[in-house]
Motif scaffolding. Structure first.
Motif, PDB file in Angstrom:
ATOM      1  N   GLY A   3       0.937  -1.510   0.114  1.00  0.00           N
ATOM      2  CA  GLY A   3      -0.364   0.018   0.319  1.00  0.00           C
ATOM      3  C   GLY A   3       1.115   1.328  -0.007  1.00  0.00           C
ATOM      4  N   GLY A   4       0.049   1.893  -0.130  1.00  0.00           N
ATOM      5  CA  GLY A   4       0.887   3.643  -0.185  1.00  0.00           C
ATOM      6  C   GLY A   4       1.286   3.631  -1.331  1.00  0.00           C
ATOM      7  N   ASP A   5       1.751   3.253  -2.355  1.00  0.00           N
ATOM      8  CA  ASP A   5       2.030   3.747  -3.586  1.00  0.00           C
ATOM      9  C   ASP A   5       1.642   4.413  -4.117  1.00  0.00           C
ATOM     10  OD1 ASP A   5       3.211   0.944  -3.417  1.00  0.00           O
ATOM     11  OD2 ASP A   5       1.980  -0.313  -4.414  1.00  0.00           O
ATOM     12  N   TYR A   6       2.844   5.110  -4.676  1.00  0.00           N
ATOM     13  CA  TYR A   6       2.389   6.900  -5.736  1.00  0.00           C
ATOM     14  C   TYR A   6       3.067   6.934  -7.167  1.00  0.00           C
ATOM     15  CZ  TYR A   6       6.440   9.447  -4.311  1.00  0.00           C
ATOM     16  OH  TYR A   6       7.528   9.985  -3.846  1.00  0.00           O
ATOM     17  N   ARG A   7       4.023   5.707  -7.581  1.00  0.00           N
ATOM     18  CA  ARG A   7       4.872   6.204  -8.073  1.00  0.00           C
ATOM     19  C   ARG A   7       5.737   4.821  -7.910  1.00  0.00           C
ATOM     20  NH1 ARG A   7       9.638  10.601  -9.597  1.00  0.00           N
ATOM     21  NH2 ARG A   7       9.750  10.691 -11.294  1.00  0.00           N
ATOM     22  N   ARG A   8       5.711   4.657  -9.571  1.00  0.00           N
ATOM     23  CA  ARG A   8       6.619   3.006 -10.354  1.00  0.00           C
ATOM     24  C   ARG A   8       7.954   3.877 -10.656  1.00  0.00           C
ATOM     25  NH1 ARG A   8       6.027  -1.183 -13.924  1.00  0.00           N
ATOM     26  NH2 ARG A   8       5.302   0.211 -15.511  1.00  0.00           N
ATOM     27  N   LEU A   9       9.235   2.975 -10.522  1.00  0.00           N
ATOM     28  CA  LEU A   9      10.244   3.647 -11.840  1.00  0.00           C
ATOM     29  C   LEU A   9      11.416   2.675 -12.436  1.00  0.00           C
ATOM     30  CD1 LEU A   9      11.660   6.176  -9.207  1.00  0.00           C
ATOM     31  CD2 LEU A   9      10.751   7.440 -11.340  1.00  0.00           C
ATOM     32  N   LYS A  10      11.525   2.291 -12.960  1.00  0.00           N
ATOM     33  CA  LYS A  10      12.654   1.548 -13.893  1.00  0.00           C
ATOM     34  C   LYS A  10      13.699   1.851 -13.292  1.00  0.00           C
ATOM     35  CE  LYS A  10       9.902  -2.240 -15.790  1.00  0.00           C
ATOM     36  NZ  LYS A  10      10.399  -3.145 -15.211  1.00  0.00           N
ATOM     37  N   THR A  11      14.681   1.085 -12.656  1.00  0.00           N
ATOM     38  CA  THR A  11      15.688   1.884 -12.040  1.00  0.00           C
ATOM     39  C   THR A  11      16.792   0.301 -11.746  1.00  0.00           C
ATOM     40  OG1 THR A  11      16.870   3.628 -11.195  1.00  0.00           O
ATOM     41  CG2 THR A  11      14.617   2.670  -9.558  1.00  0.00           C
ATOM     42  N   LYS A  41       6.490   5.539  -1.804  1.00  0.00           N
ATOM     43  CA  LYS A  41       5.433   5.138  -1.540  1.00  0.00           C
ATOM     44  C   LYS A  41       4.850   6.088  -0.108  1.00  0.00           C
ATOM     45  CE  LYS A  41       5.817   0.628  -0.945  1.00  0.00           C
ATOM     46  NZ  LYS A  41       4.510  -0.018  -1.248  1.00  0.00           N
ATOM     47  N   HIS A  42       3.734   7.062  -0.322  1.00  0.00           N
ATOM     48  CA  HIS A  42       3.711   8.147   0.656  1.00  0.00           C
ATOM     49  C   HIS A  42       2.827   8.386   2.249  1.00  0.00           C
ATOM     50  CE1 HIS A  42      -0.816   7.519   0.180  1.00  0.00           C
ATOM     51  NE2 HIS A  42      -0.523   6.906  -1.463  1.00  0.00           N
ATOM     52  N   SER A  43       2.790   6.669   1.971  1.00  0.00           N
ATOM     53  CA  SER A  43       2.334   6.186   3.405  1.00  0.00           C
ATOM     54  C   SER A  43       3.306   4.569   3.641  1.00  0.00           C
ATOM     55  CB  SER A  43       1.200   6.226   3.517  1.00  0.00           C
ATOM     56  OG  SER A  43       0.483   5.259   2.831  1.00  0.00           O
ATOM     57  N   ILE A  44       3.139   3.937   5.237  1.00  0.00           N
ATOM     58  CA  ILE A  44       3.961   2.977   5.454  1.00  0.00           C
ATOM     59  C   ILE A  44       2.464   2.101   5.996  1.00  0.00           C
ATOM     60  CG2 ILE A  44       5.702   1.801   7.443  1.00  0.00           C
ATOM     61  CD1 ILE A  44       6.937   4.411   7.056  1.00  0.00           C
ATOM     62  N   GLY A  45       2.818   1.198   5.277  1.00  0.00           N
ATOM     63  CA  GLY A  45       1.613   0.117   5.935  1.00  0.00           C
ATOM     64  C   GLY A  45       2.736  -1.087   7.100  1.00  0.00           C
ATOM     65  N   PRO A  46       1.482  -2.132   7.058  1.00  0.00           N
ATOM     66  CA  PRO A  46       2.286  -3.289   7.581  1.00  0.00           C
ATOM     67  C   PRO A  46       3.900  -4.049   6.870  1.00  0.00           C
ATOM     68  CG  PRO A  46       0.257  -3.847   6.983  1.00  0.00           C
ATOM     69  CD  PRO A  46       0.738  -2.171   6.566  1.00  0.00           C
ATOM     70  N   VAL A  47       4.900  -3.697   7.627  1.00  0.00           N
ATOM     71  CA  VAL A  47       5.938  -4.769   7.346  1.00  0.00           C
ATOM     72  C   VAL A  47       5.878  -5.587   7.449  1.00  0.00           C
ATOM     73  CG1 VAL A  47       8.331  -4.057   7.506  1.00  0.00           C
ATOM     74  CG2 VAL A  47       7.570  -2.084   7.676  1.00  0.00           C
ATOM     75  N   SER A  48       6.123  -6.276   6.556  1.00  0.00           N
ATOM     76  CA  SER A  48       6.748  -8.042   5.817  1.00  0.00           C
ATOM     77  C   SER A  48       7.988  -8.354   4.983  1.00  0.00           C
ATOM     78  CB  SER A  48       5.407  -8.437   5.849  1.00  0.00           C
ATOM     79  OG  SER A  48       4.682  -7.728   4.137  1.00  0.00           O
ATOM     80  N   VAL A  49       8.611  -8.925   5.408  1.00  0.00           N
ATOM     81  CA  VAL A  49       9.757 -10.370   4.178  1.00  0.00           C
ATOM     82  C   VAL A  49       9.027 -10.733   2.808  1.00  0.00           C
ATOM     83  CG1 VAL A  49      11.456 -11.083   3.988  1.00  0.00           C
ATOM     84  CG2 VAL A  49      11.335 -10.013   6.454  1.00  0.00           C
ATOM     85  N   LYS A  50       9.421 -10.005   2.119  1.00  0.00           N
ATOM     86  CA  LYS A  50       9.112 -10.707   1.210  1.00  0.00           C
ATOM     87  C   LYS A  50      10.659 -10.973   0.342  1.00  0.00           C
ATOM     88  CE  LYS A  50       4.596  -9.144   0.086  1.00  0.00           C
ATOM     89  NZ  LYS A  50       3.492  -9.911  -0.802  1.00  0.00           N
ATOM     90  N   PRO A  51      10.683 -12.220  -0.661  1.00  0.00           N
ATOM     91  CA  PRO A  51      12.312 -12.310  -1.349  1.00  0.00           C
ATOM     92  C   PRO A  51      11.311 -11.857  -2.078  1.00  0.00           C
ATOM     93  CG  PRO A  51      10.093 -14.733  -0.420  1.00  0.00           C
ATOM     94  CD  PRO A  51       9.400 -13.891  -0.420  1.00  0.00           C
ATOM     95  N   GLY A  52      12.995 -11.168  -2.262  1.00  0.00           N
ATOM     96  CA  GLY A  52      13.547 -10.622  -3.825  1.00  0.00           C
ATOM     97  C   GLY A  52      12.736  -9.256  -3.749  1.00  0.00           C
ATOM     98  N   VAL A  53      12.234  -8.833  -2.695  1.00  0.00           N
ATOM     99  CA  VAL A  53      11.783  -7.348  -2.726  1.00  0.00           C
ATOM    100  C   VAL A  53      12.932  -6.895  -1.726  1.00  0.00           C
ATOM    101  CG1 VAL A  53      10.279  -6.034  -2.280  1.00  0.00           C
ATOM    102  CG2 VAL A  53       9.519  -7.992  -3.192  1.00  0.00           C
ATOM    103  N   ASP A  54      13.545  -5.579  -1.973  1.00  0.00           N
ATOM    104  CA  ASP A  54      14.062  -4.872  -0.618  1.00  0.00           C
ATOM    105  C   ASP A  54      13.447  -3.430  -0.339  1.00  0.00           C
ATOM    106  OD1 ASP A  54      16.273  -6.648  -0.371  1.00  0.00           O
ATOM    107  OD2 ASP A  54      17.092  -5.847  -2.672  1.00  0.00           O
TER     108      ASP A  54
END
Length: 58
Positions: A3-11, A41-54
């Motif tokens: 949640g809280g996504d407001y922009r996606r970038l390729k980088t 993200k413009h807001s911070i939701g619950p933090v969880s661990v997902k493989p391949g995501v930093d």
């Protein structure tokens, strides 16, 4: 951090981190390594661990 996504970038991870740092709206980011996608993200939701995501937050 779902949640809280407001922009996606390729980088890379460093570009993702820096874009969040210089943007006043950004509170956190998630970087998907396999797709080289950065989600700012413009807001911070619950933090969880997902493989391949930093994630980071200000």
């Amino acid at each position: 951090m779902p949640g809280g996504d407001y922009r996606r970038l390729k980088t890379n991870f460093l570009g993702c981190y820096l874009e969040c740092e210089v943007n006043n709206i950004c509170r956190a980011f998630s970087y998907v390594r396999k797709k080289r996608e950065c989600w700012l993200k413009h807001s911070i939701g619950p933090v969880s661990v997902k493989p391949g995501v930093d994630s980071g937050m200000k």
